[in-house]
Design an enzyme around this catalytic site. Structure first.
Site, PDB file in Angstrom:
ATOM      1  N   LYS A  42       0.792  -1.238   0.000  1.00 18.40           N
ATOM      2  CA  LYS A  42       0.000   0.000   0.000  1.00 18.40           C
ATOM      3  C   LYS A  42       0.823   1.287   0.000  1.00 18.40           C
ATOM      4  CE  LYS A  42      -3.244  -1.162  -0.627  1.00 18.40           C
ATOM      5  NZ  LYS A  42      -3.456  -1.856  -1.936  1.00 18.40           N
ATOM      6  N   HIS A  93       7.450  -7.125  -1.682  1.00 19.41           N
ATOM      7  CA  HIS A  93       7.191  -6.503  -0.378  1.00 19.41           C
ATOM      8  C   HIS A  93       8.097  -7.108   0.693  1.00 19.41           C
ATOM      9  CE1 HIS A  93       3.753  -4.695  -2.217  1.00 19.41           C
ATOM     10  NE2 HIS A  93       3.007  -5.775  -2.226  1.00 19.41           N
ATOM     11  N   SER A 123      -4.741   2.860   4.096  1.00 17.43           N
ATOM     12  CA  SER A 123      -4.883   2.184   2.806  1.00 17.43           C
ATOM     13  C   SER A 123      -4.929   0.658   2.991  1.00 17.43           C
ATOM     14  CB  SER A 123      -3.714   2.591   1.899  1.00 17.43           C
ATOM     15  OG  SER A 123      -3.816   1.985   0.643  1.00 17.43           O
TER      16      SER A 123
HETATM   17  P1  A3P Z   1      -5.035   4.634  -1.182  1.00 15.14           P
HETATM   18  O1  A3P Z   1      -5.631   3.378  -0.642  1.00 15.14           O
HETATM   19  O2  A3P Z   1      -4.631   5.588  -0.097  1.00 15.14           O
HETATM   20  O3  A3P Z   1      -5.893   5.285  -2.210  1.00 15.14           O
HETATM   21  P2  A3P Z   1      -0.048  -0.400  -3.711  1.00 15.14           P
HETATM   22  O4  A3P Z   1       0.073  -0.271  -5.188  1.00 15.14           O
HETATM   23  O5  A3P Z   1       1.275  -0.498  -3.015  1.00 15.14           O
HETATM   24  O6  A3P Z   1      -1.004  -1.463  -3.321  1.00 15.14           O
HETATM   25  O7  A3P Z   1      -0.616   0.991  -3.144  1.00 15.14           O
HETATM   26  C1  A3P Z   1      -1.937   1.363  -3.351  1.00 15.14           C
HETATM   27  C2  A3P Z   1      -2.084   2.815  -2.939  1.00 15.14           C
HETATM   28  O8  A3P Z   1      -1.440   3.650  -3.917  1.00 15.14           O
HETATM   29  C3  A3P Z   1      -3.550   3.241  -2.917  1.00 15.14           C
HETATM   30  O9  A3P Z   1      -3.655   4.243  -1.907  1.00 15.14           O
HETATM   31  C4  A3P Z   1      -3.715   3.790  -4.320  1.00 15.14           C
HETATM   32  O10 A3P Z   1      -4.830   4.642  -4.477  1.00 15.14           O
HETATM   33  C5  A3P Z   1      -2.403   4.529  -4.491  1.00 15.14           C
HETATM   34  N1  A3P Z   1      -2.087   4.758  -5.919  1.00 15.14           N
HETATM   35  C6  A3P Z   1      -2.094   3.840  -6.910  1.00 15.14           C
HETATM   36  N2  A3P Z   1      -1.817   4.418  -8.092  1.00 15.14           N
HETATM   37  C7  A3P Z   1      -1.645   5.721  -7.844  1.00 15.14           C
HETATM   38  C8  A3P Z   1      -1.352   6.843  -8.683  1.00 15.14           C
HETATM   39  N3  A3P Z   1      -1.196   6.701  -9.987  1.00 15.14           N
HETATM   40  N4  A3P Z   1      -1.234   8.041  -8.087  1.00 15.14           N
HETATM   41  C9  A3P Z   1      -1.393   8.184  -6.757  1.00 15.14           C
HETATM   42  N5  A3P Z   1      -1.674   7.165  -5.915  1.00 15.14           N
HETATM   43  C10 A3P Z   1      -1.806   5.945  -6.465  1.00 15.14           C
END
Ligand code: A3P
Length: 279
Positions: A42, A93, A123
């Site tokens: 996340k 991870h 998140s």
């Molecule tokens: P939120 O749950 O706060 O919205 P991961 O890819 O490590 O699983 O992380 C997911 C988090 O990164 C989510 O946060 C998601 O919305 C955010 N995220 C994914 N793509 C993004 C982008 N292009 N710009 C900004 N945040 C992004």
């Protein structure tokens, strides 16, 4: 309140990882031109992976082949990774102690992406509540205790980040650190630093193409069917809000203090590359 995990010597994984990748006879071979994207869950894994893929692959946009290049060390079968053309952009991870050591021997490029643990906790909470495989039904308060104790897949954020920052500090391997917040606030300069580390083209045209292509809105559309069968509420399990500071809607002052104490205990509160604004 708890979450079902599978354990290997005190280390917790999600129940759907490929066990043979991690626990039994790993057959993975790192390459010198691999790019390993390291994140605690996340922290913007999909975002940074898309950015790097647009930098190093000859992909016109995210819709082209995105599903083919989402390599994950814990989920992609080794056979697929071994057959993948170079350069591979592989995310993980895992904490430092658990990555295949041949990434170090091969001197692969390593990009560590860190995000404010408060937003990571929120998140991760939303992710666990929306993912069929986890189906967390408890409160945020209960989840935060699991987060602080590390009773979650990939254990504690603090342990993960400490394990990697030790290597960053020791200059044992040239690791590039990116903060999620810097990508949000100053995308072009953060991404051009990253491009320099990866020794790829830093032309303004390419960087702008990457900025447009990997905007939250665009990625949410490109990935609209991605993992949707795993969602409980029918909304994306990955592209939720994509903002900085959503933690304010969840944390009580006492919880802010608890997290701060944990930061101090791990000696993370002073580390320059992960200093987060709390205002
Ligand atoms: P939120 O749950 O706060 O919205 P991961 O890819 O490590 O699983 O992380 C997911 C988090 O990164 C989510 O946060 C998601 O919305 C955010 N995220 C994914 N793509 C993004 C982008 N292009 N710009 C900004 N945040 C992004």
């Amino acid at each position: 309140e708890s979450i079902t995990v599978q354990e290997d010597a005190g280390y917790y994984f999600a129940t759907n990882i490929l066990v043979e990748n991690l626990i039994k006879n790993p057959t993975f071979q790192a390459r010198s031109d691999d790019i390993l994207i390291v994140t605690y869950p996340k922290s913007g894994t999909h975002w940074i992976q898309a950015i790097v893929n647009l930098m190093v692959q000859n992909v016109e946009n995210l819709t082209d082949r995105y599903k083919n290049y989402l390599y994950h060390l814990e989920y992609t079968p080794h056979q697929v990774l071994n057959d993948a053309p170079s350069p591979r952009v592989i995310c993980t991870h895992l904490p430092f102690e658990r990555i295949p050591l041949n990434f170090l021997r091969e001197k692969s490029k390593i990009v560590l992406c860190v995000r404010n643990p408060r937003d990571v906790a929120v998140s991760y909470f939303q992710f666990c509540a929306n993912l069929k495989a986890i189906d967390y039904r408890g409160s945020f308060d209960g989840f935060l205790n699991l987060f602080l104790n590390g009773s979650l897949p990939y254990n504690s954020w603090f342990d993960h980040v400490s394990s990697w920052l030790k290597v960053v500090r020791s200059v044992r391997h040239d690791i590039h650190v990116v903060r999620y917040e810097d990508l949000k606030q100053d995308f072009l300069s953060t991404v051009s630093d990253l491009a320099r580390y990866l020794q790829v083209d830093t032309s303004p045209e390419l960087l702008e193409k990457i900025q447009d292509g990997t905007s939250f809105e665009n990625m949410k559309i490109c990935f609209s069917d991605y993992l949707l069968d795993m969602s409980i509420n029918g909304k994306s399990v990955i592209f939720r809000k994509g903002t900085v500071g959503d933690w304010r809607n969840y944390f009580s002052p006492a919880q802010v203090a608890m997290l701060e104490d944990e930061m101090e205990e791990w000696g993370l509160h002073k580390h320059k590359s992960i200093r987060f604004s709390v205002e």
